[in-house]
Motif scaffolding. Structure first.
Motif: not given
Lengths: 371, 371
Positions: A26-27, A284, A332, A334, B1-7, B9, B11-15, B17
């Motif tokens: 996987f990359d 979160y 993040e 994935g 505030m350190r909050l981050l809505r991850l949904a 974000c 995705a980097l270099g998602l592999g 397969a």
């Protein structure tokens, strides 16, 4: 004469194959990585532990503890306590004591059957030299109260460098009791290895349940220490609001008064997202990913991922890499999305490799840089 | 505030397969089997040994001894003797002593550099508790004479239940000297663990090289004991005439006087295929398959293959299963043909699985019944 001209023999059942990959590549942000299936045929695995000397233990939720070695031998370890294996309960976490090389002791968490239902319990036991059985097993913690039903047992156990144990405990579906300091529901507790309570634990006032470290958690199923020895947890939210926290002594993490999630009905929960005296999560997810095991990588094998948090997603079938800078998570990534089913545990191996258990595949995988 | 809505974000270099196989399945006479790559990234591996407790040792021909555990840690063991790593020479066989659990001793064979070239040597040493180094190494056998060039060192070492060691030795390309009892060239020897010669060894007459068990071998690179404790070997022929033998004390296996092979020139070798006072092989290949490691399966994991002989082919990239009935081989099955490159060693794991090393892939594989 026994002679046989083999060159003229017919090959039986000859398996022809193109010689395809035995591992998947996987990359990633750390470059190409190889994911190799190391163990298969597991039945609902929950946790994996690495033992000094290089062998491994795996829990299966229905109550089996397996010992595995490099030669592929798989022993079922005898002497595991009885578990209430229904719903989310069963045999849960397993960890080797920091002094395992000398003591051969391990820690287990599990849902212990009792009058009225079950509760999360922690046991310590010695693994026999031949790994065939647990010896001298002592139950050193029992969550109170015992609750019926099969939801939200937690649980992970993490040993600090000082030998005390953090144990993460779900609220057994009794949401408001995560704020009730007379119970262990929805708490992180800190205990000594003999079950006594460390004298420097925080004070939650008269009547508080023994051992409380932090309160207001929903169902933390992942926990790890960072390089500074600080505890991090990951917990399931409702329809949203899975949280990463860094639980500090005496603090309240807000469930169910504040949350970024909504009820499965779609209705809001509690009083909103912020309240005086209650902590904000580090980060979160909304919608939720159903996070389970957690690891914080040392960077030994993946220097670019040093200190990052890795969390398994049961629902969305991926490993989340949370880019961490000190106390903050900044983004993040994935990993392996959709390639492995229901990631239940995520760990760092002794050489710095990333490992994960797939509940859906019934398999254990190792992640290393591609050759 | 350190909050981050991850949904939200990226995705980097998602592999991505398809989630394909991490192991390959082959049809065989024992039903479908799964071949799983357990170790990769090996540099010309020669032999694999299983240690009590479940870890493994692997030799790489250039002189490295690797210790591997289930957690994926790979340690290079210090203290390996210097080897002449050229041609077919180098660090060759590795085996754990039968009493390894107590003694932690292992046996190594290798081409030892010396005035005039190199010779096959056998060493015994203690593997330190942390597997980081060899201790108390003693060279217990040195083939005589030392010969220049890089051909036909053998060699395998097999420990009998009585603690004596069989060592298989090639004729270093000095074909006629396989018949010369004053040398170790082209012989099987039997020695004690301290390097002395067992008093019940056969007598090859005055002037015989110490330790001779049987003579007239070309280049035996595979050896194993059957369930009755009898030695079996497999040796390279010339353009044909690879042989399976069951060497008995004091016998002559005929090379180069009798053989089923021809010289690489195509010319006949020696006097034909039969001669009084010389043994016939149990079976042979013509054309040759370049056989290397050998295992005889216990049947613990593959009951249908109990007692069968497995041999790796370097040239034709398959594992040969020789259906054995007592002293006879009745047929051959070609397993995994073309799927793995240059099979160098074949072993039975402690749980009865079949393992093999692919020199071409630089990898170790485990074969188990498919789930």
């Amino acid at each position: 004469m026994r002679l046989l001209r083999l060159a003229s023999c017919i090959a039986l059942g000859l398996g022809l194959a193109a010689g395809g990959a035995r591992a998947e590549t996987f990359d990633t942000s750390a470059g190409p990585v190889e994911v190799t299936r190391i163990v298969s045929g597991l039945d609902t695995p929950w946790a994996v532990a690495f033992l000094p000397g290089g062998n491994m233990l795996i829990t299966e939720r229905d109550g089996k503890l397996l010992h595995l070695d490099a030669a592929g031998q798989r022993i079922e370890v005898d002497g595991v306590p009885a578990v209430r294996a229904s719903g989310q309960g069963g045999l849960l976490d397993v960890v080797a004591a920091n002094d395992f090389a000398r003591s051969r002791e391990i820690f287990l968490t599990y849902s212990e059957p009792a009058e009225g239902g079950a509760h999360t319990a922690v046991a310590v036991a010695r693994l026999s030299e031949d790994a065939a059985r647990l010896e001298n097993l002592r139950v050193i913690f029992r969550m109170t109260p015992t609750v019926s039903g099969g939801r939200h047992f937690g649980s992970r156990v993490v040993e600090r460098a000082d030998g005390t144990l953090f144990v993460t405990l779900g609220e057994r579906g009794q949401d408001t009791r995560a704020q009730d300091v007379t119970t262990h529901l929805g708490k992180v507790v800190r205990i000594n290895r003999d079950g006594s309570i460390p004298s420097d634990n925080p004070d939650f006032g008269p009547g508080a349940a023994p051992g409380l470290w932090s309160i207001g958690h929903r169902n933390p199923q992942g926990a790890a220490l960072d390089a500074e020895g600080r505890l991090w947890t990951v917990a399931h939210g409702a329809r949203g609001g899975d949280e990463i926290n860094r639980p500090e002594a005496g603090r309240n993490y807000g469930w169910p008064v504040i949350t970024f999630g909504r009820a499965y009905s779609g209705l809001p929960i509690g009083e909103g997202t912020h309240k005086e005296g209650m902590e904000q999560p580090v980060t979160y997810w909304d919608p939720s990913i159903a996070p389970s095991g957690m690891a914080i990588l040392s960077g030994r094998m993946f220097p670019g991922w040093e200190g990052d948090i890795f969390v398994g997603s049961l629902k969305d079938d991926y490993v989340s890499r949370l880019d961490r800078e000190g106390d903050r998570v900044t983004s993040e990534e994935g990993l392996f999305r959709g390639a492995f089913a229901r990631i239940r545990d995520v760990r760092e191996g002794p050489d710095g490799a990333l490992w994960f258990l797939s509940e859906g595949d019934g398999a254990l995988y190792r992640v290393t840089p591609a050759d």
